[in-house]
Design a protein around this motif. Structure first.
Motif, short mmCIF file in Angstrom:
data_model
loop_
_atom_site.label_atom_id
_atom_site.label_comp_id
_atom_site.label_asym_id
_atom_site.label_seq_id
_atom_site.Cartn_x
_atom_site.Cartn_y
_atom_site.Cartn_z
N SER A 120 0.84 -1.20 0.00
CA SER A 120 0.00 0.00 0.00
C SER A 120 0.87 1.26 0.00
CB SER A 120 -0.92 0.00 1.22
OG SER A 120 -1.88 -1.03 1.14
N ASN A 124 0.88 3.97 -3.12
CA ASN A 124 0.59 5.38 -2.88
C ASN A 124 1.72 6.28 -3.37
OD1 ASN A 124 0.98 7.70 -0.40
ND2 ASN A 124 -0.94 7.68 -1.55
N TRP A 131 -5.16 7.81 -5.76
CA TRP A 131 -5.68 7.65 -4.41
C TRP A 131 -6.63 8.80 -4.09
CZ3 TRP A 131 -3.29 4.67 0.02
CH2 TRP A 131 -2.63 3.53 -0.45
N HIS A 166 -2.33 4.25 4.75
CA HIS A 166 -1.68 3.01 4.29
C HIS A 166 -2.20 1.80 5.07
CE1 HIS A 166 1.82 5.91 3.21
NE2 HIS A 166 0.94 5.83 2.20
N ASN A 169 -5.93 1.18 4.07
CA ASN A 169 -5.99 0.61 2.72
C ASN A 169 -5.58 -0.87 2.75
OD1 ASN A 169 -6.18 1.44 -0.33
ND2 ASN A 169 -4.37 0.14 -0.17
N ALA A 170 -4.48 -1.18 3.45
CA ALA A 170 -4.01 -2.57 3.53
C ALA A 170 -5.02 -3.46 4.26
CB ALA A 170 -2.66 -2.62 4.22
N SER A 209 -6.57 3.70 -2.00
CA SER A 209 -6.49 3.39 -3.43
C SER A 209 -7.88 3.32 -4.04
CB SER A 209 -5.76 2.07 -3.65
OG SER A 209 -6.49 1.01 -3.05
#
Length: 261
Positions: A120, A124, A131, A166, A169-170, A209
């Protein structure tokens, strides 16, 4: 002399007459005897024929025994035979095809969580223009835990560019179920662990994302249609907390390029 011959002739002639009678009588006796023998033989034959006909008629009137119904077999007296069991035809089994079930993502180990976090971050940095910001409501304790984990990973990895987006998103890519049914099951399990009590969620905006943004933007509406309003805050909190659990299991985040195995 002549007189003497005549006398002799008469006496011979007179002697022959009785012989003719005896011969005739004997012949008649023979004929009678033969007739009687023929009659006797005929009577025996007729009697035999009559008895044979009577026996055949009696046999014809006698019904043969059914070895199954009678319980005995021909030539084997007093030996019961087992009655054959009725043949039951099994009904054909119709196998109904099972509906296809969308596989749910399985929670991976700590190494997978670290790889997803690093991926992630890389995405980015390389595709920052794709994003977008989305508002994720999180319960307070999960939000605080995320902030503490971020500071710890910045120190251990030396990566000061790490951001909370991050992690969100992950987490959405790694832990969040794809189906609404799976999402509701995750919410139920998470609330059960907390005795169905949480503090009110707080909204926060995070850069994520495009795939995560597309998914997150419709979750509130889908969960409301399937259950009730207010479920999405529990889903986001449950997903992020599961992801933080995986990271904690793997220890602190190593420097880039040196991920823990």
């Amino acid at each position: 002399m002549a007189t003497s011959d005549k006398s002799n002739s008469r006496s011979r002639g007179e002697g022959r007459r009785p012989n003719r009678r005896s011969n005739s009588t004997a012949a008649q006796s023979d004929v009678l005897r033969a007739s009687m023998q023929d009659a006797i033989r005929g009577s025996h034959i007729n009697a035999g024929q009559d008895s044979t006909a009577a026996l055949l008629q009696q046999l014809a009137q006698t019904q043969p025994l059914d070895p199954v119904q009678d319980g005995t077999a021909t030539g084997t007296a007093n030996i019961p035979l087992a009655r054959p069991e009725p043949v039951v035809q099994a009904e054909p089994t119709v196998v109904q095809p099972e509906p296809a079930v969308q596989a749910e993502p399985q929670e991976e180990g700590p190494a997978q969580a670290q790889r997803s976090l690093q991926a992630s971050f890389v995405d980015n940095r390389l595709n920052s223009n794709t994003w977008q910001s989305w508002g994720f409501r999180l319960v307070p304790d999960v939000k605080e835990r995320l902030a503490k984990r971020l500071e710890a990973d910045k120190r251990s990895s030396g990566n000061r560019r790490l951001a909370q987006g991050h992690y969100v998103n992950a987490a959405m890519l790694t832990v969040c179920p794809k189906s609404v049914k799976g999402q509701l099951a995750l919410i139920r399990g998470w609330l059960t662990e907390r005795d169905a009590y949480t503090e009110q969620g707080r909204p926060s905006n995070y850069l994520v994302s495009k795939p995560v943004w597309d998914t997150s933007s419709t979750l509130d509406m889908e969960l409301t249609a399937a259950s009730k309003r207010g479920q999405v805050v529990y889903l986001f909190s449950a997903v992020l907390e599961r992801f933080l659990d995986m990271l904690d299991e793997g220890g602190t985040l190593p420097p880039p390029g040196r991920r823990n195995s």
